[in-house]
Motif scaffolding. Structure first.
Motif, mmCIF file in Angstrom:
data_model
loop_
_atom_site.group_PDB
_atom_site.id
_atom_site.type_symbol
_atom_site.label_atom_id
_atom_site.label_comp_id
_atom_site.label_asym_id
_atom_site.label_seq_id
_atom_site.Cartn_x
_atom_site.Cartn_y
_atom_site.Cartn_z
ATOM 1 N N ALA A 167 75.020 43.737 61.535
ATOM 2 C CA ALA A 167 73.823 42.907 61.361
ATOM 3 C C ALA A 167 72.974 42.976 62.622
ATOM 4 C CB ALA A 167 74.228 41.470 61.082
ATOM 5 N N LEU A 201 74.711 41.524 53.285
ATOM 6 C CA LEU A 201 74.460 42.361 54.454
ATOM 7 C C LEU A 201 75.752 42.693 55.189
ATOM 8 C CD1 LEU A 201 72.466 43.568 56.624
ATOM 9 C CD2 LEU A 201 72.717 41.361 57.750
ATOM 10 N N ILE A 202 76.566 41.691 55.461
ATOM 11 C CA ILE A 202 77.813 41.928 56.197
ATOM 12 C C ILE A 202 78.702 42.900 55.433
ATOM 13 C CG2 ILE A 202 79.964 40.814 56.971
ATOM 14 C CD1 ILE A 202 77.530 40.450 58.861
ATOM 15 N N PHE A 252 73.072 37.120 53.521
ATOM 16 C CA PHE A 252 73.788 37.510 54.727
ATOM 17 C C PHE A 252 75.179 38.045 54.373
ATOM 18 C CE2 PHE A 252 76.100 36.904 58.740
ATOM 19 C CZ PHE A 252 75.250 37.595 59.593
ATOM 20 N N GLU A 273 68.496 39.712 61.717
ATOM 21 C CA GLU A 273 69.204 39.280 60.510
ATOM 22 C C GLU A 273 70.103 38.075 60.802
ATOM 23 O OE1 GLU A 273 69.327 43.597 58.211
ATOM 24 O OE2 GLU A 273 70.704 43.215 59.901
#
Length: 187
Positions: free
Chosen positions: A129, A121-122, A118, A133
């Motif tokens: 997101a 992803l951020i 995560f 997610e």
């Protein structure tokens, strides 16, 4: 290109002096990054304040370092990777987790890996997101609060990582044994 110096407490702008004094008292030295940040009192104060606030999250020291070191690696911050390796060792982060963070490889613990993924992803999606997610992080055992704490950790690393890209502080002697480069991540 402009060059930046590492300020001492004596040479720092007046507004930075008490901040550097606090760092000196807490760590026993002023790391070169903060000594350079002192050129802009608002930057060094922002960074130190955000670090203190980030330490108040509900995340464990390991979880905080997962967020911070993942951002350091993605942003290519050699200085911050070395410094946070030292912090991670001092706070008892498992050596296997630390090695994986330095290499950018998946973590063995599924919950911690969900947090690392995560954080990636951020950083890479610049905060975009999807609901799925976000839900995946929560399904892994985290909370809505954690989602927002990942954003706070990412913002903290923008301050230090982007600063090092411009000011190029030399690695402190204390961090030299933990030196890191992107090539080390590929070994």
């Amino acid at each position: 290109m402009a060059s930046y110096s590492q300020h001492t407490i004596e040479s720092a702008p007046e507004a930075s002096k008490p901040i550097l004094q606090g760092i000196q008292k807490r760590l026993g030295f002023v790391p070169n990054l903060m000594a350079t940040m002192a050129e802009a009192p608002v930057l060094v104060e922002s960074y130190m304040t955000m670090m203190g606030i980030f330490d108040k999250t509900d995340l464990t020291p390991t979880e905080r370092e997962i967020i911070l070191m993942t951002n350091n690696r993605l942003n290519g911050c050699t200085y911050c990777m070395a410094a946070h390796t030292a912090v991670a060792k001092m706070t008892g982060v498992d050596p296997g987790v630390l090695e994986a963070l330095r290499k950018g490889t998946p973590l063995a613990d599924p919950k911690l890996e969900a947090l690392r993924s995560f954080a990636i992803l951020i950083n890479e999606a610049r905060g975009w997101a999807s609901e799925d997610e976000v839900d995946a992080l929560i399904a892994a055992g985290y909370t809505k609060q954690t989602v927002l704490e990942v954003i706070a950790g990412t913002a903290l690393k923008v301050l230090s990582n982007y600063t090092t890209h411009i000011v190029h502080p030399p690695l402190d002697t204390a961090f030299e044994p933990m030196a890191w480069t992107a090539e080390l991540a590929e070994e």
